[in-house]
Design a protein around this motif. Sequence first.
Motif, PDB file in Angstrom:
ATOM      1  N   SER A  40       0.840  -1.193   0.000  1.00  6.34           N
ATOM      2  CA  SER A  40       0.000   0.000   0.000  1.00  6.34           C
ATOM      3  C   SER A  40       0.880   1.250   0.000  1.00  6.34           C
ATOM      4  O   SER A  40       2.047   1.217   0.407  1.00  6.34           O
ATOM      5  N   TYR A  41       0.266   2.336  -0.419  1.00  2.72           N
ATOM      6  CA  TYR A  41       0.955   3.620  -0.424  1.00  2.72           C
ATOM      7  C   TYR A  41       1.403   3.998   0.983  1.00  2.72           C
ATOM      8  O   TYR A  41       2.542   4.423   1.191  1.00  2.72           O
ATOM      9  N   SER A  42       0.527   3.803   1.968  1.00  2.00           N
ATOM     10  CA  SER A  42       0.886   4.198   3.338  1.00  2.00           C
ATOM     11  C   SER A  42       2.013   3.326   3.892  1.00  2.00           C
ATOM     12  O   SER A  42       2.892   3.830   4.590  1.00  2.00           O
ATOM     13  N   LEU A  43       2.006   2.035   3.562  1.00  2.00           N
ATOM     14  CA  LEU A  43       3.105   1.182   4.025  1.00  2.00           C
ATOM     15  C   LEU A  43       4.410   1.599   3.358  1.00  2.00           C
ATOM     16  O   LEU A  43       5.451   1.687   4.012  1.00  2.00           O
ATOM     17  N   TYR A  44       4.359   1.877   2.063  1.00  2.93           N
ATOM     18  CA  TYR A  44       5.577   2.314   1.379  1.00  2.93           C
ATOM     19  C   TYR A  44       6.134   3.577   2.037  1.00  2.93           C
ATOM     20  O   TYR A  44       7.337   3.676   2.279  1.00  2.93           O
ATOM     21  N   GLN A  45       5.256   4.543   2.318  1.00  2.92           N
ATOM     22  CA  GLN A  45       5.706   5.773   2.979  1.00  2.92           C
ATOM     23  C   GLN A  45       6.390   5.458   4.305  1.00  2.92           C
ATOM     24  O   GLN A  45       7.449   6.008   4.603  1.00  2.92           O
ATOM     25  N   LYS A  46       5.800   4.591   5.098  1.00  2.67           N
ATOM     26  CA  LYS A  46       6.376   4.234   6.398  1.00  2.67           C
ATOM     27  C   LYS A  46       7.736   3.573   6.229  1.00  2.67           C
ATOM     28  O   LYS A  46       8.660   3.820   7.006  1.00  2.67           O
ATOM     29  N   LEU A  47       7.871   2.741   5.207  1.00  2.00           N
ATOM     30  CA  LEU A  47       9.162   2.104   4.947  1.00  2.00           C
ATOM     31  C   LEU A  47      10.196   3.137   4.519  1.00  2.00           C
ATOM     32  O   LEU A  47      11.332   3.122   4.982  1.00  2.00           O
ATOM     33  N   GLU A  48       9.804   4.042   3.632  1.00  2.00           N
ATOM     34  CA  GLU A  48      10.747   5.058   3.155  1.00  2.00           C
ATOM     35  C   GLU A  48      11.150   6.015   4.271  1.00  2.00           C
ATOM     36  O   GLU A  48      12.280   6.468   4.330  1.00  2.00           O
ATOM     37  N   TYR A  49      10.226   6.314   5.172  1.00  2.00           N
ATOM     38  CA  TYR A  49      10.520   7.225   6.278  1.00  2.00           C
ATOM     39  C   TYR A  49      11.205   6.530   7.449  1.00  2.00           C
ATOM     40  O   TYR A  49      11.569   7.173   8.425  1.00  2.00           O
ATOM     41  N   GLY A  50      11.376   5.202   7.352  1.00  2.00           N
ATOM     42  CA  GLY A  50      12.040   4.472   8.426  1.00  2.00           C
ATOM     43  C   GLY A  50      11.157   4.178   9.615  1.00  2.00           C
ATOM     44  O   GLY A  50      11.653   3.882  10.700  1.00  2.00           O
ATOM     45  N   LEU A  51       9.839   4.241   9.426  1.00  2.00           N
ATOM     46  CA  LEU A  51       8.910   3.977  10.521  1.00  2.00           C
ATOM     47  C   LEU A  51       8.508   2.509  10.620  1.00  2.00           C
ATOM     48  O   LEU A  51       7.926   2.099  11.612  1.00  2.00           O
ATOM     49  N   ARG A  52       8.804   1.744   9.571  1.00  2.00           N
ATOM     50  CA  ARG A  52       8.525   0.316   9.565  1.00  2.00           C
ATOM     51  C   ARG A  52       9.735  -0.418   9.028  1.00  2.00           C
ATOM     52  O   ARG A  52      10.496   0.108   8.216  1.00  2.00           O
ATOM     53  N   LYS A  53       9.900  -1.639   9.482  1.00  2.00           N
ATOM     54  CA  LYS A  53      10.990  -2.487   8.992  1.00  2.00           C
ATOM     55  C   LYS A  53      10.514  -3.237   7.749  1.00  2.00           C
ATOM     56  O   LYS A  53       9.401  -3.759   7.731  1.00  2.00           O
ATOM     57  N   PRO A  54      11.342  -3.312   6.710  1.00  2.00           N
ATOM     58  CA  PRO A  54      10.938  -4.068   5.522  1.00  2.00           C
ATOM     59  C   PRO A  54      10.938  -5.568   5.808  1.00  2.00           C
ATOM     60  O   PRO A  54      11.786  -6.077   6.527  1.00  2.00           O
ATOM     61  N   THR A  55       9.964  -6.256   5.243  1.00  2.00           N
ATOM     62  CA  THR A  55       9.901  -7.708   5.382  1.00  2.00           C
ATOM     63  C   THR A  55      10.877  -8.344   4.401  1.00  2.00           C
ATOM     64  O   THR A  55      11.369  -7.687   3.470  1.00  2.00           O
ATOM     65  N   ALA A  56      11.112  -9.616   4.571  1.00  3.85           N
ATOM     66  CA  ALA A  56      11.975 -10.347   3.644  1.00  3.85           C
ATOM     67  C   ALA A  56      11.365 -10.340   2.246  1.00  3.85           C
ATOM     68  O   ALA A  56      12.083 -10.198   1.248  1.00  3.85           O
ATOM     69  N   ASN A  57      10.047 -10.477   2.160  1.00  7.85           N
ATOM     70  CA  ASN A  57       9.380 -10.463   0.848  1.00  7.85           C
ATOM     71  C   ASN A  57       9.533  -9.115   0.164  1.00  7.85           C
ATOM     72  O   ASN A  57       9.770  -9.045  -1.037  1.00  7.85           O
ATOM     73  N   PHE A  58       9.389  -8.037   0.923  1.00  4.55           N
ATOM     74  CA  PHE A  58       9.549  -6.692   0.362  1.00  4.55           C
ATOM     75  C   PHE A  58      10.972  -6.511  -0.151  1.00  4.55           C
ATOM     76  O   PHE A  58      11.188  -6.021  -1.256  1.00  4.55           O
ATOM     77  N   THR A  59      11.940  -6.909   0.640  1.00  2.00           N
ATOM     78  CA  THR A  59      13.342  -6.772   0.250  1.00  2.00           C
ATOM     79  C   THR A  59      13.646  -7.602  -0.990  1.00  2.00           C
ATOM     80  O   THR A  59      14.346  -7.143  -1.897  1.00  2.00           O
ATOM     81  N   ALA A  60      13.092  -8.806  -1.056  1.00  2.00           N
ATOM     82  CA  ALA A  60      13.301  -9.664  -2.223  1.00  2.00           C
ATOM     83  C   ALA A  60      12.719  -9.015  -3.484  1.00  2.00           C
ATOM     84  O   ALA A  60      13.343  -9.031  -4.548  1.00  2.00           O
ATOM     85  N   ARG A  61      11.536  -8.444  -3.350  1.00  2.00           N
ATOM     86  CA  ARG A  61      10.896  -7.770  -4.490  1.00  2.00           C
ATOM     87  C   ARG A  61      11.710  -6.542  -4.918  1.00  2.00           C
ATOM     88  O   ARG A  61      11.886  -6.288  -6.113  1.00  2.00           O
ATOM     89  N   LEU A  62      12.232  -5.798  -3.966  1.00  2.00           N
ATOM     90  CA  LEU A  62      13.074  -4.644  -4.265  1.00  2.00           C
ATOM     91  C   LEU A  62      14.320  -5.080  -5.041  1.00  2.00           C
ATOM     92  O   LEU A  62      14.688  -4.470  -6.043  1.00  2.00           O
ATOM     93  N   LEU A  63      14.949  -6.147  -4.596  1.00  2.71           N
ATOM     94  CA  LEU A  63      16.130  -6.676  -5.287  1.00  2.71           C
ATOM     95  C   LEU A  63      15.782  -7.166  -6.688  1.00  2.71           C
ATOM     96  O   LEU A  63      16.577  -7.029  -7.613  1.00  2.71           O
ATOM     97  N   GLU A  64      14.606  -7.747  -6.824  1.00  3.43           N
ATOM     98  CA  GLU A  64      14.162  -8.247  -8.120  1.00  3.43           C
ATOM     99  C   GLU A  64      13.946  -7.101  -9.111  1.00  3.43           C
ATOM    100  O   GLU A  64      14.343  -7.196 -10.272  1.00  3.43           O
ATOM    101  N   LEU A  65      13.338  -6.036  -8.642  1.00  2.00           N
ATOM    102  CA  LEU A  65      13.024  -4.908  -9.521  1.00  2.00           C
ATOM    103  C   LEU A  65      14.205  -3.974  -9.767  1.00  2.00           C
ATOM    104  O   LEU A  65      14.309  -3.375 -10.836  1.00  2.00           O
ATOM    105  N   PHE A  66      15.064  -3.807  -8.762  1.00  2.00           N
ATOM    106  CA  PHE A  66      16.161  -2.843  -8.843  1.00  2.00           C
ATOM    107  C   PHE A  66      17.489  -3.469  -8.410  1.00  2.00           C
ATOM    108  O   PHE A  66      18.148  -2.959  -7.510  1.00  2.00           O
ATOM    109  N   PRO A  67      17.919  -4.551  -9.050  1.00  2.00           N
ATOM    110  CA  PRO A  67      19.137  -5.228  -8.577  1.00  2.00           C
ATOM    111  C   PRO A  67      20.384  -4.362  -8.640  1.00  2.00           C
ATOM    112  O   PRO A  67      21.197  -4.361  -7.734  1.00  2.00           O
TER     113      PRO A  67
END
Length: 75
Positions: A40-67
């Motif tokens: 979600s947009y709100s979760l992404y904002q929280k991740l970018e602002y450092g308010l939430r920790k990224p999950t393993a799935n999120f990190t894997a997807r980030l690596l997949e899209l932007f290696p």
Amino acid sequence: LKFTHKSERRLVLERNIELLSIRKQNRYTQSAMAAMLGVSYSLYQKLEYGLRKPTANFTARLLELFPREVEEDEK
């Protein structure tokens, strides 16, 4: 957000700087990044602002899209 170790807090802060950097380099909006990463947009904002920790799935997807960008930020 509570951290058990200072290194954990540093890692989350590094990740939010990395997200912001990747987003800006590619000229994406937060909404576009959220959609690409499947969150979600709100979760992404929280991740970018450092308010939430990224999950393993999120990190894997980030690596997949932007290696290349993630590898460059880790150097």
